[in-house]
Scaffold this motif. Structure first.
Motif, PDB file in Angstrom:
ATOM      1  N   LEU A  11       0.820  -1.216   0.000  1.00  9.36           N
ATOM      2  CA  LEU A  11       0.000   0.000   0.000  1.00  9.36           C
ATOM      3  C   LEU A  11       0.852   1.264   0.000  1.00  9.36           C
ATOM      4  CD1 LEU A  11      -2.893   0.973  -0.046  1.00  9.36           C
ATOM      5  CD2 LEU A  11      -2.970   0.794   2.438  1.00  9.36           C
ATOM      6  N   PHE A  33       1.642   2.254  -3.458  1.00  9.55           N
ATOM      7  CA  PHE A  33       0.427   2.357  -4.261  1.00  9.55           C
ATOM      8  C   PHE A  33       0.453   3.566  -5.193  1.00  9.55           C
ATOM      9  CE2 PHE A  33      -3.930   3.863  -4.861  1.00  9.55           C
ATOM     10  CZ  PHE A  33      -4.497   2.734  -5.418  1.00  9.55           C
ATOM     11  N   ARG A  52      -5.473  -3.637  -9.349  1.00 12.89           N
ATOM     12  CA  ARG A  52      -5.117  -2.492  -8.517  1.00 12.89           C
ATOM     13  C   ARG A  52      -6.242  -1.472  -8.503  1.00 12.89           C
ATOM     14  NH1 ARG A  52      -0.320   0.365  -9.329  1.00 12.89           N
ATOM     15  NH2 ARG A  52      -0.325   0.718  -7.115  1.00 12.89           N
ATOM     16  N   ALA A  70      -8.826  -2.781  -6.181  1.00 11.66           N
ATOM     17  CA  ALA A  70      -8.354  -2.610  -4.803  1.00 11.66           C
ATOM     18  C   ALA A  70      -8.571  -1.168  -4.347  1.00 11.66           C
ATOM     19  CB  ALA A  70      -6.882  -2.992  -4.697  1.00 11.66           C
ATOM     20  N   LEU A  71      -8.310  -0.201  -5.235  1.00  8.63           N
ATOM     21  CA  LEU A  71      -8.510   1.212  -4.891  1.00  8.63           C
ATOM     22  C   LEU A  71      -9.978   1.501  -4.579  1.00  8.63           C
ATOM     23  CD1 LEU A  71      -7.468   4.124  -4.713  1.00  8.63           C
ATOM     24  CD2 LEU A  71      -7.963   4.336  -7.152  1.00  8.63           C
ATOM     25  N   LEU A 124     -10.847  -0.014  -1.305  1.00  6.98           N
ATOM     26  CA  LEU A 124     -10.250   0.755  -0.205  1.00  6.98           C
ATOM     27  C   LEU A 124     -11.092   1.982   0.132  1.00  6.98           C
ATOM     28  CD1 LEU A 124      -6.387   0.803  -0.717  1.00  6.98           C
ATOM     29  CD2 LEU A 124      -7.716  -0.405   0.980  1.00  6.98           C
ATOM     30  N   SER A 177      -4.636  -2.180   4.928  1.00  2.96           N
ATOM     31  CA  SER A 177      -3.471  -2.883   4.377  1.00  2.96           C
ATOM     32  C   SER A 177      -3.808  -4.325   4.028  1.00  2.96           C
ATOM     33  CB  SER A 177      -2.316  -2.854   5.387  1.00  2.96           C
ATOM     34  OG  SER A 177      -1.932  -1.543   5.666  1.00  2.96           O
ATOM     35  N   TYR A 191      -6.078  -4.339   0.911  1.00  8.79           N
ATOM     36  CA  TYR A 191      -5.303  -4.043  -0.295  1.00  8.79           C
ATOM     37  C   TYR A 191      -4.354  -5.190  -0.631  1.00  8.79           C
ATOM     38  CZ  TYR A 191      -2.255  -1.868  -3.650  1.00  8.79           C
ATOM     39  OH  TYR A 191      -1.550  -1.608  -4.785  1.00  8.79           O
ATOM     40  N   SER A 228      -4.705  -7.128  -4.108  1.00  8.90           N
ATOM     41  CA  SER A 228      -3.617  -6.951  -5.070  1.00  8.90           C
ATOM     42  C   SER A 228      -2.719  -8.189  -5.146  1.00  8.90           C
ATOM     43  CB  SER A 228      -2.776  -5.736  -4.694  1.00  8.90           C
ATOM     44  OG  SER A 228      -2.137  -5.941  -3.458  1.00  8.90           O
TER      45      SER A 228
END
Length: 197
Positions: free
Chosen positions: A78, A81, A91, A94-95, A98, A148, A151, A155
């Protein structure tokens, strides 16, 4: 000077200061009545009996939790990132995830602290001091760990819960020198309070 060398020097300085305090307390107690000796029966009982009490402080818990959060943050990827482009769909997903988790986490904290009759406010309705303010560092550490882990799993930096556990352990291992300094500092502070308090 590397950080390992610096921590080594600081540990030696703290140990020497503790030894000097033991000798100084003995000399001061022999020459004047204001100081208590760490070499007396009372001082030895204090040192052995109060060892755990000197270490049992919120700072130790905060240090452990923040070190676990730091290890998880580092190993999840992260931290890197924003330095890499969002080219991979994984990714980008994941964003988005998040952002959703951050919003939910912040929303729950807001409900628990800012609504009327909020659970985490003090008896007088204040945010500071309150149960929330006493748990602020653990709340921050848990938030960092949560983001964390999410992510890292999305990822594929973490492939299993074993990887997550390893990141938490790695954080504690990285903070081990700070834990040593904490133990020595608390012993020195406790001894100073005993001698001159």
């Amino acid at each position: 000077m590397t950080s390992k060398r610096l921590i080594g020097y600081l540990a030696v300085v703290l140990l020497l200061a503790l030894v000097a305090l033991v000798l100084l307390s003995w000399l001061l107690s022999a020459t004047q009545g204001g100081a208590r000796s760490l070499l007396s029966s009372e001082g030895i009982r204090f040192f052995f009996g109060g060892f755990v009490d000197m270490l049992r402080k919120p700072l130790l818990v905060w240090l452990l939790l923040l070190s676990m959060a730091w290890g998880c943050l580092q190993m999840s990827g992260l931290l890197q990132f924003f330095s890499k482009p969002l080219a991979l769909p994984r990714r980008r997903q994941a964003l988005i995830f998040l952002f959703v988790i951050t919003a939910v986490y912040a929303g729950v904290l807001l409900i628990l602290t800012l609504t009327p009759q909020a659970v985490l406010l003090s008896a007088t309705g204040q945010l500071w001091p309150s149960p929330f303010s006493h748990a602020l560092i653990p709340v921050i550490a848990f938030g960092i760990i949560l983001l964390s882990v999410v992510y890292g799993l999305l990822s594929r930096r973490f492939l299993s819960m074993a990887d997550v556990c390893q990141s938490l352990i790695q954080g504690i291992a990285d903070a081990a020198p700070l834990l040593l300094l904490y133990v020595l500092t608390m012993q020195l502070v406790g001894a100073l309070r005993f001698v001159f308090g």
